[in-house]
Motif scaffolding. Structure first.
Motif, short mmCIF file in Angstrom:
data_model
loop_
_atom_site.label_atom_id
_atom_site.label_comp_id
_atom_site.label_asym_id
_atom_site.label_seq_id
_atom_site.Cartn_x
_atom_site.Cartn_y
_atom_site.Cartn_z
N THR A 12 0.84 -1.08 0.03
CA THR A 12 0.05 0.14 0.08
C THR A 12 0.91 1.12 0.22
O THR A 12 1.91 1.30 0.81
N CYS A 13 0.62 2.22 -0.82
CA CYS A 13 1.28 3.57 -0.80
C CYS A 13 0.93 4.11 0.45
O CYS A 13 -0.27 4.38 0.86
N ALA A 14 1.84 4.75 1.15
CA ALA A 14 1.85 5.48 2.42
C ALA A 14 0.96 6.83 1.93
O ALA A 14 0.36 7.33 3.13
N ALA A 15 0.99 7.31 1.13
CA ALA A 15 0.23 8.60 0.64
C ALA A 15 -0.93 8.43 0.22
O ALA A 15 -1.97 8.93 0.80
N CYS A 16 -1.14 7.67 -0.86
CA CYS A 16 -2.78 7.60 -1.39
C CYS A 16 -3.28 6.37 -1.09
O CYS A 16 -4.67 6.45 -1.53
N HIS A 17 -2.68 5.40 -0.48
CA HIS A 17 -3.37 4.27 0.18
C HIS A 17 -3.75 3.25 -1.05
O HIS A 17 -4.63 2.38 -0.64
N LEU A 51 5.92 4.00 -1.63
CA LEU A 51 5.26 5.06 -2.10
C LEU A 51 5.30 4.79 -3.79
O LEU A 51 5.92 4.28 -4.16
N CYS A 52 3.95 5.41 -4.34
CA CYS A 52 4.08 5.22 -5.69
C CYS A 52 5.19 6.29 -6.31
O CYS A 52 5.57 7.21 -5.86
N PRO A 53 5.59 5.86 -7.43
CA PRO A 53 6.72 6.46 -8.30
C PRO A 53 5.92 7.94 -9.06
O PRO A 53 6.01 8.08 -9.87
N ALA A 56 3.36 13.42 -6.51
CA ALA A 56 2.18 13.86 -5.80
C ALA A 56 2.42 13.01 -4.64
O ALA A 56 2.17 13.56 -3.38
N CYS A 57 2.58 11.91 -4.78
CA CYS A 57 2.57 10.92 -3.41
C CYS A 57 3.81 11.14 -2.46
O CYS A 57 3.78 11.18 -1.53
N TRP A 58 4.90 11.55 -3.42
CA TRP A 58 5.94 11.74 -2.54
C TRP A 58 5.92 13.01 -1.75
O TRP A 58 6.09 13.05 -0.48
ZN LIG Z 1 0.34 6.65 -3.93
#
Ligand SMILES: [Zn+2]
Length: 90
Positions: A12-17, A51-53, A56-58
């Protein structure tokens, strides 16, 4: 009927889940020395976050404390700045 599809590890991406295959996400690892680094080959020991590459997510993950929460620690401003710089590539 047995499923023939291979098991794909999901993270799971920590930012956008969003849940995505592990290989499509970037792993960040909390090292023993207290620093958080990008784990290129995913083999470093330590608590990890993904995190997604995507820029925005970073930004979201680093500036809104999502990463700190997943890693159960507090990133130093220097460490955050360093990681944000890495995120410029995405
Ligand atoms: Zn993400």
């Amino acid at each position: 009927m047995k499923s023939t599809s291979k098991h794909i590890p999901m993270r799971t991406c920590a930012a956008c889940h969003e849940v995505k295959p592990k290989r499509e996400l970037i792993r960040l690892v909390h090292l023993e020395n207290g620093c958080v680094e990008v784990d290129i080959d995913g083999k470093k020991n330590g608590r990890g976050a993904y995190l997604c590459p995507s820029r925005a997510c970073w930004i979201k993950g680093l500036t809104h404390g999502h990463l700190d929460r997943v890693l159960r620690m507090t990133l130093t401003p220097e460490n955050k700045a360093q990681l944000l710089e890495r995120g410029n590539n995405y």
